[in-house]
Design a protein around this motif. Structure first.
Motif, PDB file in Angstrom:
ATOM      1  N   VAL A  68     -24.412  29.191  -2.887  1.00 13.47           N
ATOM      2  CA  VAL A  68     -23.323  28.225  -2.723  1.00 13.47           C
ATOM      3  C   VAL A  68     -22.192  28.518  -3.712  1.00 13.47           C
ATOM      4  O   VAL A  68     -21.015  28.396  -3.378  1.00 13.47           O
ATOM      5  CB  VAL A  68     -23.860  26.780  -2.896  1.00 13.47           C
ATOM      6  N   LEU A  69     -22.554  28.936  -4.909  1.00 18.33           N
ATOM      7  CA  LEU A  69     -21.536  29.161  -5.948  1.00 18.33           C
ATOM      8  C   LEU A  69     -20.754  30.461  -5.778  1.00 18.33           C
ATOM      9  O   LEU A  69     -19.585  30.520  -6.167  1.00 18.33           O
ATOM     10  CB  LEU A  69     -22.184  29.142  -7.338  1.00 18.33           C
ATOM     11  N   THR A  70     -21.354  31.495  -5.198  1.00 18.72           N
ATOM     12  CA  THR A  70     -20.646  32.779  -5.122  1.00 18.72           C
ATOM     13  C   THR A  70     -19.332  32.705  -4.352  1.00 18.72           C
ATOM     14  O   THR A  70     -18.333  33.249  -4.837  1.00 18.72           O
ATOM     15  CB  THR A  70     -21.545  33.913  -4.583  1.00 18.72           C
ATOM     16  N   PRO A  71     -19.253  32.047  -3.184  1.00 19.67           N
ATOM     17  CA  PRO A  71     -17.933  31.983  -2.538  1.00 19.67           C
ATOM     18  C   PRO A  71     -16.936  31.110  -3.313  1.00 19.67           C
ATOM     19  O   PRO A  71     -15.744  31.412  -3.341  1.00 19.67           O
ATOM     20  CB  PRO A  71     -18.217  31.423  -1.145  1.00 19.67           C
ATOM     21  N   LEU A  72     -17.431  30.063  -3.948  1.00 14.83           N
ATOM     22  CA  LEU A  72     -16.540  29.219  -4.758  1.00 14.83           C
ATOM     23  C   LEU A  72     -15.960  30.007  -5.930  1.00 14.83           C
ATOM     24  O   LEU A  72     -14.752  29.967  -6.189  1.00 14.83           O
ATOM     25  CB  LEU A  72     -17.303  28.008  -5.298  1.00 14.83           C
ATOM     26  N   LEU A  73     -16.826  30.715  -6.629  1.00 11.37           N
ATOM     27  CA  LEU A  73     -16.364  31.495  -7.774  1.00 11.37           C
ATOM     28  C   LEU A  73     -15.492  32.664  -7.329  1.00 11.37           C
ATOM     29  O   LEU A  73     -14.563  33.046  -8.048  1.00 11.37           O
ATOM     30  CB  LEU A  73     -17.557  31.965  -8.606  1.00 11.37           C
ATOM     31  N   ALA A  74     -15.761  33.222  -6.157  1.00 14.63           N
ATOM     32  CA  ALA A  74     -14.886  34.274  -5.622  1.00 14.63           C
ATOM     33  C   ALA A  74     -13.485  33.720  -5.399  1.00 14.63           C
ATOM     34  O   ALA A  74     -12.491  34.392  -5.668  1.00 14.63           O
ATOM     35  CB  ALA A  74     -15.462  34.833  -4.318  1.00 14.63           C
ATOM     36  N   PHE A  75     -13.409  32.493  -4.925  1.00 20.38           N
ATOM     37  CA  PHE A  75     -12.104  31.861  -4.727  1.00 20.38           C
ATOM     38  C   PHE A  75     -11.411  31.598  -6.063  1.00 20.38           C
ATOM     39  O   PHE A  75     -10.242  31.940  -6.242  1.00 20.38           O
ATOM     40  CB  PHE A  75     -12.267  30.553  -3.941  1.00 20.38           C
ATOM     41  N   PHE A  76     -12.142  31.024  -7.011  1.00 21.59           N
ATOM     42  CA  PHE A  76     -11.542  30.664  -8.295  1.00 21.59           C
ATOM     43  C   PHE A  76     -11.162  31.873  -9.142  1.00 21.59           C
ATOM     44  O   PHE A  76     -10.291  31.777  -9.997  1.00 21.59           O
ATOM     45  CB  PHE A  76     -12.449  29.724  -9.088  1.00 21.59           C
ATOM     46  N   THR A  77     -11.803  33.015  -8.901  1.00 26.84           N
ATOM     47  CA  THR A  77     -11.447  34.228  -9.645  1.00 26.84           C
ATOM     48  C   THR A  77     -10.402  35.060  -8.910  1.00 26.84           C
ATOM     49  O   THR A  77     -10.036  36.130  -9.370  1.00 26.84           O
ATOM     50  CB  THR A  77     -12.689  35.105  -9.921  1.00 26.84           C
ATOM     51  N   GLY A  78      -9.953  34.594  -7.747  1.00 28.20           N
ATOM     52  CA  GLY A  78      -8.916  35.290  -7.000  1.00 28.20           C
ATOM     53  C   GLY A  78      -9.437  36.379  -6.085  1.00 28.20           C
ATOM     54  O   GLY A  78      -8.655  37.117  -5.483  1.00 28.20           O
ATOM     55  N   VAL A  79     -10.747  36.502  -5.972  1.00 32.37           N
ATOM     56  CA  VAL A  79     -11.337  37.522  -5.102  1.00 32.37           C
ATOM     57  C   VAL A  79     -11.183  37.118  -3.639  1.00 32.37           C
ATOM     58  O   VAL A  79     -10.870  37.940  -2.787  1.00 32.37           O
ATOM     59  CB  VAL A  79     -12.825  37.750  -5.460  1.00 32.37           C
ATOM     60  N   LEU A  80     -11.379  35.857  -3.362  1.00 33.92           N
ATOM     61  CA  LEU A  80     -11.233  35.328  -2.001  1.00 33.92           C
ATOM     62  C   LEU A  80      -9.827  34.758  -1.861  1.00 33.92           C
ATOM     63  O   LEU A  80      -9.421  33.891  -2.639  1.00 33.92           O
ATOM     64  CB  LEU A  80     -12.291  34.237  -1.754  1.00 33.92           C
ATOM     65  N   ALA A  81      -9.089  35.262  -0.898  1.00 32.53           N
ATOM     66  CA  ALA A  81      -7.695  34.844  -0.709  1.00 32.53           C
ATOM     67  C   ALA A  81      -7.597  33.355  -0.397  1.00 32.53           C
ATOM     68  O   ALA A  81      -8.460  32.791   0.278  1.00 32.53           O
ATOM     69  CB  ALA A  81      -7.067  35.657   0.414  1.00 32.53           C
ATOM     70  N   SER A  82      -6.526  32.732  -0.865  1.00 30.09           N
ATOM     71  CA  SER A  82      -6.370  31.281  -0.684  1.00 30.09           C
ATOM     72  C   SER A  82      -6.357  30.832   0.775  1.00 30.09           C
ATOM     73  O   SER A  82      -6.865  29.751   1.066  1.00 30.09           O
ATOM     74  CB  SER A  82      -5.141  30.759  -1.430  1.00 30.09           C
ATOM     75  N   PRO A  83      -5.836  31.609   1.752  1.00 30.63           N
ATOM     76  CA  PRO A  83      -5.935  31.151   3.141  1.00 30.63           C
ATOM     77  C   PRO A  83      -7.381  31.046   3.640  1.00 30.63           C
ATOM     78  O   PRO A  83      -7.656  30.381   4.635  1.00 30.63           O
ATOM     79  CB  PRO A  83      -5.173  32.216   3.940  1.00 30.63           C
ATOM     80  N   MET A  84      -8.310  31.695   2.921  1.00 28.63           N
ATOM     81  CA  MET A  84      -9.729  31.652   3.297  1.00 28.63           C
ATOM     82  C   MET A  84     -10.452  30.435   2.721  1.00 28.63           C
ATOM     83  O   MET A  84     -11.606  30.190   3.067  1.00 28.63           O
ATOM     84  CB  MET A  84     -10.434  32.916   2.802  1.00 28.63           C
ATOM     85  N   ALA A  85      -9.791  29.682   1.865  1.00 30.79           N
ATOM     86  CA  ALA A  85     -10.438  28.548   1.202  1.00 30.79           C
ATOM     87  C   ALA A  85     -11.140  27.584   2.166  1.00 30.79           C
ATOM     88  O   ALA A  85     -12.257  27.148   1.875  1.00 30.79           O
ATOM     89  CB  ALA A  85      -9.433  27.800   0.330  1.00 30.79           C
ATOM     90  N   PRO A  86     -10.546  27.252   3.307  1.00 36.14           N
ATOM     91  CA  PRO A  86     -11.252  26.336   4.209  1.00 36.14           C
ATOM     92  C   PRO A  86     -12.564  26.902   4.770  1.00 36.14           C
ATOM     93  O   PRO A  86     -13.401  26.158   5.269  1.00 36.14           O
ATOM     94  CB  PRO A  86     -10.256  26.110   5.355  1.00 36.14           C
ATOM     95  N   PHE A  87     -12.760  28.213   4.663  1.00 31.99           N
ATOM     96  CA  PHE A  87     -13.975  28.832   5.192  1.00 31.99           C
ATOM     97  C   PHE A  87     -15.099  28.907   4.152  1.00 31.99           C
ATOM     98  O   PHE A  87     -16.224  29.277   4.469  1.00 31.99           O
ATOM     99  CB  PHE A  87     -13.664  30.227   5.759  1.00 31.99           C
ATOM    100  N   ILE A  88     -14.823  28.536   2.899  1.00 30.38           N
ATOM    101  CA  ILE A  88     -15.814  28.600   1.823  1.00 30.38           C
ATOM    102  C   ILE A  88     -17.106  27.854   2.183  1.00 30.38           C
ATOM    103  O   ILE A  88     -18.201  28.389   1.973  1.00 30.38           O
ATOM    104  CB  ILE A  88     -15.227  28.110   0.484  1.00 30.38           C
TER     105      ILE A  88
END
Length: 178
Positions: free
Chosen positions: A63-83
């Motif tokens: 559960v934490l890996t996609p959240l942390l990917a977002f917060f570290t800038g690894v996951l692009a912000s348009p992808m946030a709703p898919f977390i």
């Protein structure tokens, strides 16, 4: 020093989570191989957490890996709703593998079944579910999402499972010989 088993599990899970986040950050700097490099390693980390921590800690890492990917800038912000979908895919991967792993041929069956379920869930979510619940992902992002949540998810999950099983067996032999 006497450390409880649960504390040991928590420390191991924290180290595995740190490894997953570091690999995600490293993968961002090599975009051409990102999914085929990062995906198997993150999936391997999830299953190694099942082996060395517990299913509960492995689910938390998932559960934490996609959240942390977002917060570290690894996951692009348009992808946030898919977390939440990625987190649930990881959760299912861990849960299904852990269900099968102690049965005869369970590790292999567990990896294949968990990989298939994760792939089907993520692909269904990326191609159908996000439109049904209208979570507002722009069309160009949806198109890229459908590709990245397709067959590459199955491949990276299977590869990650194979890596985890191989590492676990090597580490188990090594630890028992000490």
């Amino acid at each position: 020093m006497n450390i409880s088993k649960e504390t040991q599990n928590m420390i191991t899970a924290a180290l595995l989570l740190t490894l997953a986040v570091m690999i995600q950050i490293l993968g961002k700097s090599i975009p051409q191989i990102n999914q085929l490099f990062v995906g198997p390693i993150v999936n391997a980390v999830l299953l190694l957490a099942v082996y060395f921590s517990s299913v509960r800690w492995a689910m938390l890492i998932g559960v934490l890996t996609p959240l942390l990917a977002f917060f570290t800038g690894v996951l692009a912000s348009p992808m946030a709703p898919f977390i939440p979908f990625i987190a649930l895919g990881n959760f299912l991967y861990v849960l299904i593998f852990s269900f099968f792993r102690k049965q005869r041929f369970g590790e292999s069956i567990g990896v294949l079944t968990a990989s298939l379920v994760k792939f089907l869930f993520l692909y269904f979510s990326a191609t159908i579910l996000i439109d049904l619940i209208a979570i507002g992902i722009p069309q160009p992002v949806k198109e890229k999402l459908a590709v990245s949540m397709g067959l590459p998810q199955f491949i990276t999950a299977v590869l990650g499972g194979a890596i985890a099983i191989a590492l676990y067996k090597m580490l188990k032999r090594r630890i028992s010989s000490i």
